[in-house]
Design a protein around this motif. Structure first.
Motif, PDB file in Angstrom:
ATOM      1  N   GLY A   1       5.794  -6.999   1.882  1.00 17.14           N
ATOM      2  CA  GLY A   1       4.494  -7.563   2.216  1.00 17.14           C
ATOM      3  C   GLY A   1       3.878  -6.982   3.470  1.00 17.14           C
ATOM      4  O   GLY A   1       2.713  -7.269   3.783  1.00 17.14           O
ATOM      5  N   ARG A   2       4.644  -6.179   4.201  1.00 19.06           N
ATOM      6  CA  ARG A   2       4.153  -5.548   5.428  1.00 19.06           C
ATOM      7  C   ARG A   2       4.336  -4.028   5.345  1.00 19.06           C
ATOM      8  O   ARG A   2       4.808  -3.384   6.286  1.00 19.06           O
ATOM      9  N   ALA A   3       3.944  -3.463   4.197  1.00 16.43           N
ATOM     10  CA  ALA A   3       4.028  -2.012   3.994  1.00 16.43           C
ATOM     11  C   ALA A   3       2.825  -1.343   4.668  1.00 16.43           C
ATOM     12  O   ALA A   3       1.940  -0.804   4.009  1.00 16.43           O
ATOM     13  N   VAL A   4       2.830  -1.373   5.992  1.00 14.24           N
ATOM     14  CA  VAL A   4       1.660  -0.916   6.757  1.00 14.24           C
ATOM     15  C   VAL A   4       1.784   0.531   7.231  1.00 14.24           C
ATOM     16  O   VAL A   4       0.822   1.105   7.739  1.00 14.24           O
ATOM     17  N   GLY A   5       2.962   1.122   7.096  1.00 12.73           N
ATOM     18  CA  GLY A   5       3.113   2.525   7.453  1.00 12.73           C
ATOM     19  C   GLY A   5       2.279   3.410   6.530  1.00 12.73           C
ATOM     20  O   GLY A   5       1.941   3.022   5.407  1.00 12.73           O
ATOM     21  N   ARG A   6       1.960   4.599   6.988  1.00  9.74           N
ATOM     22  CA  ARG A   6       1.119   5.511   6.200  1.00  9.74           C
ATOM     23  C   ARG A   6       1.880   6.754   5.723  1.00  9.74           C
ATOM     24  O   ARG A   6       1.639   7.248   4.638  1.00  9.74           O
ATOM     25  N   THR A   7       2.773   7.266   6.528  1.00 14.72           N
ATOM     26  CA  THR A   7       3.450   8.522   6.220  1.00 14.72           C
ATOM     27  C   THR A   7       4.620   8.288   5.273  1.00 14.72           C
ATOM     28  O   THR A   7       5.543   7.535   5.584  1.00 14.72           O
ATOM     29  N   THR A   8       4.589   8.934   4.112  1.00 12.26           N
ATOM     30  CA  THR A   8       5.681   8.788   3.157  1.00 12.26           C
ATOM     31  C   THR A   8       6.879   9.641   3.587  1.00 12.26           C
ATOM     32  O   THR A   8       6.759  10.520   4.444  1.00 12.26           O
ATOM     33  N   PHE A   9       8.004   9.401   2.940  1.00 12.15           N
ATOM     34  CA  PHE A   9       9.200  10.182   3.256  1.00 12.15           C
ATOM     35  C   PHE A   9       8.984  11.654   2.912  1.00 12.15           C
ATOM     36  O   PHE A   9       9.406  12.548   3.647  1.00 12.15           O
TER      37      PHE A   9
END
Length: 248
Positions: free
Chosen positions: A228-236
């Motif tokens: 519910g807090r997937a606020v990052g932008r850069t993927t692996f």
């Protein structure tokens, strides 16, 4: 100008926090066991008084999986109180109150110490860093096959994005427990391993391994995740592309 002390300021996260704060025009002191003039081992606290003298804010990034974080935090909190520090920012981990791991138990203990310190405080919990996932996979890939715990997902986040958030929190004033910060995607470990193999040009067979224990069960339940807090932008994959495109 605010004077900010960053503990663990030469580490993967602390170095980036320091850079962000300096770009923003803050006066920053870097504390680590070897960085001069504030070379301090927080586990014994020698020299800590001089490091915190005149400091307005402490961003506490120093940590060791080998133990002693609670002892270090005790020394830091007492020195901060004596010096009249107004704000202590602490970086913690999603799931420290749910997963029965020794390192997590100590991190939760430090959270309570910060909360009960009498100082103004802010705590940010994040998911695991992309850098950690990379280290795990790189170490596993030294074997002929890559053994991975079966049924475990990850939600890794970019360290630079966490550093930017900590820099914002440091200058914003005490905020208590702020919303968690998770990576942009919840991914199966084999997916991440395949991305790592593509990025590094290696060929390995991925072998799922079922483990025993309460901690493993907690990981399978996803107690280290915060979808519910997937606020990052850069993927692996984006992290890997940037990391492995750097000149050798």
């Amino acid at each position: 100008m605010t004077t900010i002390l960053v503990t663990g300021g030469t580490g993967t996260l602390g170095r980036q926090v320091t850079d962000r704060l300096r770009v923003d025009g803050q006066e920053v002191r870097v504390l680590s066991r070897r960085s001069q003039p504030y070379a301090v081992d927080l586990r014994n606290g020698t020299g800590l008084g001089a490091a915190v003298d005149g400091v307005d804010v402490i961003v506490h990034c120093a940590s060791s999986p080998r133990g002693g974080d609670d002892l270090a935090a005790g020394h830091l909190i007492e020195a901060a109180k004596r010096a009249g520090v107004s704000h202590l920012v602490y970086i913690s981990i999603v799931g420290v109150d749910r997963l029965p791991l020794g390192y997590y138990t100590v991190k939760r203990r430090v959270e309570r110490m910060v909360e009960d310190s009498g100082l103004g405080w802010t705590i940010l919990r994040t998911t695991q860093f992309h850098d950690l996932v990379l280290r795990i996979l790189d170490g596993a890939a030294r074997l002929p096959v890559i053994p991975l715990p079966a049924g475990v997902r990850m939600q890794s986040v970019d360290t630079g994005e966490v550093a930017g958030r900590l820099a914002e929190l440091a200058v914003a004033g005490p905020a208590g427990r702020v919303p968690e910060m998770g990576g942009p995607e919840v991914r199966e470990l084999p997916e991440l391993a395949r991305a790592f193999l593509r990025a590094t040009g290696r060929k390995r067979r991925i072998v799922p391994v079922r483990l025993a224990g309460r901690a493993y069960a907690g990981y399978r339940r996803g107690e280290h995740l915060t979808p519910g807090r997937a606020v990052g932008r850069t993927t692996f994959e984006e992290f890997l592309a940037e990391r492995f495109s750097r000149p050798a």
